[in-house]
Design a protein around this motif. Structure first.
Motif, mmCIF file in Angstrom:
data_model
loop_
_atom_site.group_PDB
_atom_site.id
_atom_site.type_symbol
_atom_site.label_atom_id
_atom_site.label_comp_id
_atom_site.label_asym_id
_atom_site.label_seq_id
_atom_site.Cartn_x
_atom_site.Cartn_y
_atom_site.Cartn_z
ATOM 1 N N ASP A 1 -2.596 -31.446 24.341
ATOM 2 C CA ASP A 1 -1.288 -30.888 23.994
ATOM 3 C C ASP A 1 -1.439 -29.393 23.757
ATOM 4 O OD1 ASP A 1 -2.318 -30.553 21.414
ATOM 5 O OD2 ASP A 1 -1.279 -32.306 20.607
ATOM 6 N N GLY A 2 -0.355 -28.768 23.308
ATOM 7 C CA GLY A 2 -0.363 -27.325 23.165
ATOM 8 C C GLY A 2 -1.305 -26.792 22.111
ATOM 9 N N ALA A 3 -1.807 -27.661 21.231
ATOM 10 C CA ALA A 3 -2.719 -27.228 20.167
ATOM 11 C C ALA A 3 -4.176 -27.599 20.446
ATOM 12 C CB ALA A 3 -2.286 -27.831 18.838
ATOM 13 N N SER A 4 -4.441 -28.268 21.562
ATOM 14 C CA SER A 4 -5.797 -28.783 21.826
ATOM 15 C C SER A 4 -6.850 -27.678 21.851
ATOM 16 C CB SER A 4 -5.826 -29.535 23.162
ATOM 17 O OG SER A 4 -5.075 -30.718 23.094
ATOM 18 N N MET A 5 -6.537 -26.548 22.475
ATOM 19 C CA MET A 5 -7.541 -25.488 22.605
ATOM 20 C C MET A 5 -7.840 -24.834 21.267
ATOM 21 S SD MET A 5 -8.361 -25.794 25.781
ATOM 22 C CE MET A 5 -8.175 -27.554 25.346
ATOM 23 N N ALA A 6 -6.834 -24.725 20.410
ATOM 24 C CA ALA A 6 -7.077 -24.176 19.068
ATOM 25 C C ALA A 6 -7.993 -25.105 18.273
ATOM 26 C CB ALA A 6 -5.743 -23.985 18.340
ATOM 27 N N TRP A 7 -7.748 -26.404 18.367
ATOM 28 C CA TRP A 7 -8.621 -27.373 17.697
ATOM 29 C C TRP A 7 -10.045 -27.267 18.232
ATOM 30 C CZ3 TRP A 7 -7.535 -29.548 13.339
ATOM 31 C CH2 TRP A 7 -6.220 -29.856 12.995
ATOM 32 N N LEU A 8 -10.177 -27.075 19.537
ATOM 33 C CA LEU A 8 -11.507 -26.981 20.140
ATOM 34 C C LEU A 8 -12.258 -25.769 19.595
ATOM 35 C CD1 LEU A 8 -12.993 -28.740 22.202
ATOM 36 C CD2 LEU A 8 -12.193 -27.208 24.001
ATOM 37 N N ARG A 9 -11.568 -24.652 19.459
ATOM 38 C CA ARG A 9 -12.212 -23.448 18.898
ATOM 39 C C ARG A 9 -12.583 -23.659 17.438
ATOM 40 N NH1 ARG A 9 -7.735 -21.222 21.676
ATOM 41 N NH2 ARG A 9 -8.349 -20.421 23.733
ATOM 42 N N ASP A 10 -11.745 -24.387 16.702
ATOM 43 C CA ASP A 10 -12.073 -24.687 15.311
ATOM 44 C C ASP A 10 -13.365 -25.499 15.189
ATOM 45 O OD1 ASP A 10 -9.843 -23.352 14.415
ATOM 46 O OD2 ASP A 10 -8.622 -25.154 14.114
ATOM 47 N N LEU A 11 -13.696 -26.244 16.251
ATOM 48 C CA LEU A 11 -14.935 -27.026 16.277
ATOM 49 C C LEU A 11 -16.131 -26.190 16.723
ATOM 50 C CD1 LEU A 11 -13.550 -30.325 17.886
ATOM 51 C CD2 LEU A 11 -14.237 -29.978 15.498
ATOM 52 N N GLY A 12 -15.889 -24.899 17.001
ATOM 53 C CA GLY A 12 -16.967 -24.012 17.409
ATOM 54 C C GLY A 12 -17.255 -24.033 18.897
ATOM 55 N N LEU A 13 -16.333 -24.556 19.691
ATOM 56 C CA LEU A 13 -16.520 -24.636 21.136
ATOM 57 C C LEU A 13 -15.593 -23.660 21.845
ATOM 58 C CD1 LEU A 13 -16.704 -28.533 21.483
ATOM 59 C CD2 LEU A 13 -18.614 -26.907 21.547
ATOM 60 N N ALA B 1 -15.451 -21.325 28.421
ATOM 61 C CA ALA B 1 -16.840 -21.514 28.848
ATOM 62 C C ALA B 1 -17.072 -22.945 29.320
ATOM 63 C CB ALA B 1 -17.789 -21.182 27.704
ATOM 64 N N LEU B 2 -16.464 -23.906 28.642
ATOM 65 C CA LEU B 2 -16.595 -25.299 29.063
ATOM 66 C C LEU B 2 -15.979 -25.505 30.448
ATOM 67 C CD1 LEU B 2 -15.719 -27.029 25.677
ATOM 68 C CD2 LEU B 2 -17.946 -27.079 26.823
ATOM 69 N N LEU B 3 -14.835 -24.876 30.701
ATOM 70 C CA LEU B 3 -14.209 -24.982 32.023
ATOM 71 C C LEU B 3 -15.085 -24.323 33.077
ATOM 72 C CD1 LEU B 3 -11.786 -25.795 33.773
ATOM 73 C CD2 LEU B 3 -10.714 -23.615 33.161
ATOM 74 N N ALA B 4 -15.637 -23.165 32.765
ATOM 75 C CA ALA B 4 -16.493 -22.462 33.720
ATOM 76 C C ALA B 4 -17.718 -23.290 34.091
ATOM 77 C CB ALA B 4 -16.924 -21.110 33.147
ATOM 78 N N GLY B 5 -18.198 -24.106 33.160
ATOM 79 C CA GLY B 5 -19.379 -24.923 33.411
ATOM 80 C C GLY B 5 -19.087 -26.339 33.845
ATOM 81 N N ASN B 6 -17.843 -26.621 34.256
ATOM 82 C CA ASN B 6 -17.439 -27.976 34.674
ATOM 83 C C ASN B 6 -17.757 -29.002 33.584
ATOM 84 O OD1 ASN B 6 -18.761 -26.843 37.677
ATOM 85 N ND2 ASN B 6 -16.584 -27.346 37.510
ATOM 86 N N ASP B 7 -17.470 -28.652 32.332
ATOM 87 C CA ASP B 7 -17.836 -29.523 31.209
ATOM 88 C C ASP B 7 -16.601 -29.979 30.432
ATOM 89 O OD1 ASP B 7 -19.582 -30.981 29.705
ATOM 90 O OD2 ASP B 7 -20.336 -29.299 28.526
ATOM 91 N N ALA B 8 -15.576 -30.418 31.162
ATOM 92 C CA ALA B 8 -14.347 -30.865 30.516
ATOM 93 C C ALA B 8 -14.571 -32.124 29.684
ATOM 94 C CB ALA B 8 -13.269 -31.113 31.568
ATOM 95 N N TYR B 9 -15.485 -32.984 30.111
ATOM 96 C CA TYR B 9 -15.754 -34.209 29.355
ATOM 97 C C TYR B 9 -16.176 -33.869 27.925
ATOM 98 C CZ TYR B 9 -17.713 -38.803 28.162
ATOM 99 O OH TYR B 9 -17.984 -40.015 27.548
ATOM 100 N N SER B 10 -17.085 -32.915 27.790
ATOM 101 C CA SER B 10 -17.552 -32.543 26.447
ATOM 102 C C SER B 10 -16.420 -31.999 25.590
ATOM 103 C CB SER B 10 -18.671 -31.501 26.556
ATOM 104 O OG SER B 10 -19.812 -32.056 27.181
ATOM 105 N N ALA B 11 -15.487 -31.269 26.208
ATOM 106 C CA ALA B 11 -14.356 -30.724 25.462
ATOM 107 C C ALA B 11 -13.510 -31.836 24.865
ATOM 108 C CB ALA B 11 -13.506 -29.842 26.382
ATOM 109 N N PHE B 12 -13.122 -32.792 25.688
ATOM 110 C CA PHE B 12 -12.228 -33.842 25.198
ATOM 111 C C PHE B 12 -12.973 -34.902 24.388
ATOM 112 C CE2 PHE B 12 -9.871 -32.089 28.867
ATOM 113 C CZ PHE B 12 -8.776 -31.619 28.158
#
Length: 416
Positions: free
Chosen positions: A364-376, A380-391
């Motif tokens: 959702d619209g807040a997912s990326m903010a939550w991801l940054r709060d987790l230190g990710l 960079a995850l998108l650039a490395g084809n690492d979407a699985y780790s993000a979600f």
């Protein structure tokens, strides 16, 4: 994302999958009873479920064999189910190809072959021609998967480097008639493209396949390139008399499934397209632009709305992360639509997105903010084809398990 939004999106996915249910899809397409034997062959991620449904619906004797992905089998009574590797072929797939040829050997003009074909069959039916080996064909698949080329290009090349694809299995059934019942997972629903068409010949030539390799700059193994440069083992022509009397029917597709999801939606729904191709992250950004336009200006669709789309995107491998095309699409969407009040699900209708255990993910619209709060770092995850780790970090992976069908990508974006 609210539980209500997650529930709505999941219900739409379920409606799309249900529309491609094997029993429902096959019931209206059973062939007439032959004078002789009925032999069932098939390949794809949903082939076992199609076989089981065909047994339930068919009133009479039959025999046959189908091949599906490891872990995708189901109980059958008369049709043998084999399992093999996907997306890179293995020796079990090689044995499965041989078993399909054995099943159709020695048939008469009174016999009938029913081919149950669905997505995933290309990798499940390795059959290297000439002096090529299984490793050569596996190398071909790896190169195609890493290239970012659309599925139509991949399959056109595969057909010229195979002893079973491009209609060759159907040719081996002669003089028996062949009825191909196809669950389409390809944009445009061309049955010759599904599973690289083992029972449906194609008009794409070897010369065209060579041009595709050059245009897409696909780094094929040297032996595969040498085979493509030669003239041996060309795919059969659709006008060959050996295919006279054959029937081909598309019994389920992304179009039908998206229409079912739209009809089931509690919120007004629109379908962008059932045939979207292209780089997953680019398609994600385009969908994000549409979502942002709806959110900010109430156009081209009026809020509230669910925006649906299907097709098959591709991923050009740039890094060594985990994740399939739907997860990558969603990560790119969430990055580009950050701040927009949306909820989205992107998933593969077969239940597995690439090589991981998830079909896709929620965002959702807040997912990326939550991801940054987790230190990710989502970029960079998108650039490395690492979407699985993000979600995975967000707890937003969508993992329904194998669904028993495959009509390709399902994408739903809810804007309240």
């Amino acid at each position: 994302m609210t539980p209500e939004d997650r529930q709505l999106l999941t219900a739409l996915f379920d409606a799309a999958v249900q529309a491609a249910d094997p029993h429902q899809a096959l019931r209206a397409h059973l062939p007439a009873r032959p004078k002789g034997r009925l032999v069932v062959v098939g390949a794809g991620k949903g082939a076992a479920q199609l076989a089981a449904a065909f047994e339930d619906l068919w009133d009479g004797a039959l025999q046959g064999v189908v091949v599906t992905r490891y872990g995708y089998g189901c109980p059958t009574r008369q049709i043998k189910v084999l399992e093999a590797a996907h997306p890179v072929p293995d020796h079990a797939g090689l044995a499965a190809s041989a078993a399909l040829f054995d099943a159709v050997r020695g048939l008469s003009a009174d016999d009938l072959v029913v081919a149950l074909i669905c997505g995933g069959g290309s990798a499940l039916l390795p059959c290297p021609p000439g002096d090529l080996t299984l490793e050569d064909e596996a190398g071909l698949n790896r190169a195609l998967l890493a290239s970012g080329a659309p599925i139509s290009v991949m399959n056109a090349i595969r057909k010229q480097v195979s002893g079973i694809k491009g209609g060759r299995l159907a040719a081996a059934c002669s003089p028996a008639q062949v009825v191909s019942l196809v669950v389409s997972d390809v944009p445009g629903d061309d049955p010759a493209q599904v599973a690289s068409g083992p029972t449906v010949p194609d008009r794409v030539t070897r010369e065209a396949a060579r041009e595709m390799v050059a245009v897409w700059q696909i780094e094929l193994p040297a032996k595969v390139l040498a085979w493509l440069a030669g003239e041996d083992g060309r795919a059969p022509d659709p006008d060959d008399p050996v295919f006279a009397g054959h029937e081909v029917r598309v019994i389920a597709s992304a179009r039908i499934s998206l229409e079912a999801a739209a009809a089931a939606s509690a919120v007004p729904a629109v379908i962008l397209s059932d045939a979207i191709e292209g780089e997953a992250r680019d398609v994600g950004r385009v969908h994000a632009a549409v979502a942002r336009e709806v959110f900010n200006r109430n156009r081209p669709f009026q809020r509230p709305v669910v925006i649906l789309s299907g097709g098959e995107t591709t991923v050009t491998l740039r890094g060594k992360g985990r994740g399939g095309r739907n997860s990558e699409f969603l990560l790119a969407l969430a990055l580009a639509a950050e701040g927009v009040d949306f909820a989205a699900l992107a998933a593969d209708t077969d239940g597995i997105d690439g090589s991981e255990d998830n079909a896709g993910a929620f965002a959702d619209g807040a997912s990326m903010a939550w991801l940054r709060d987790l230190g990710l770092d989502p970029a960079a995850l998108l650039a490395g084809n690492d979407a699985y780790s993000a979600f995975e970090a967000l707890g937003d992976l969508f993992a329904p398990g194998p669904t028993g069908t495959n009509v390709n990508d399902f994408r739903a974006i809810l804007i309240r």
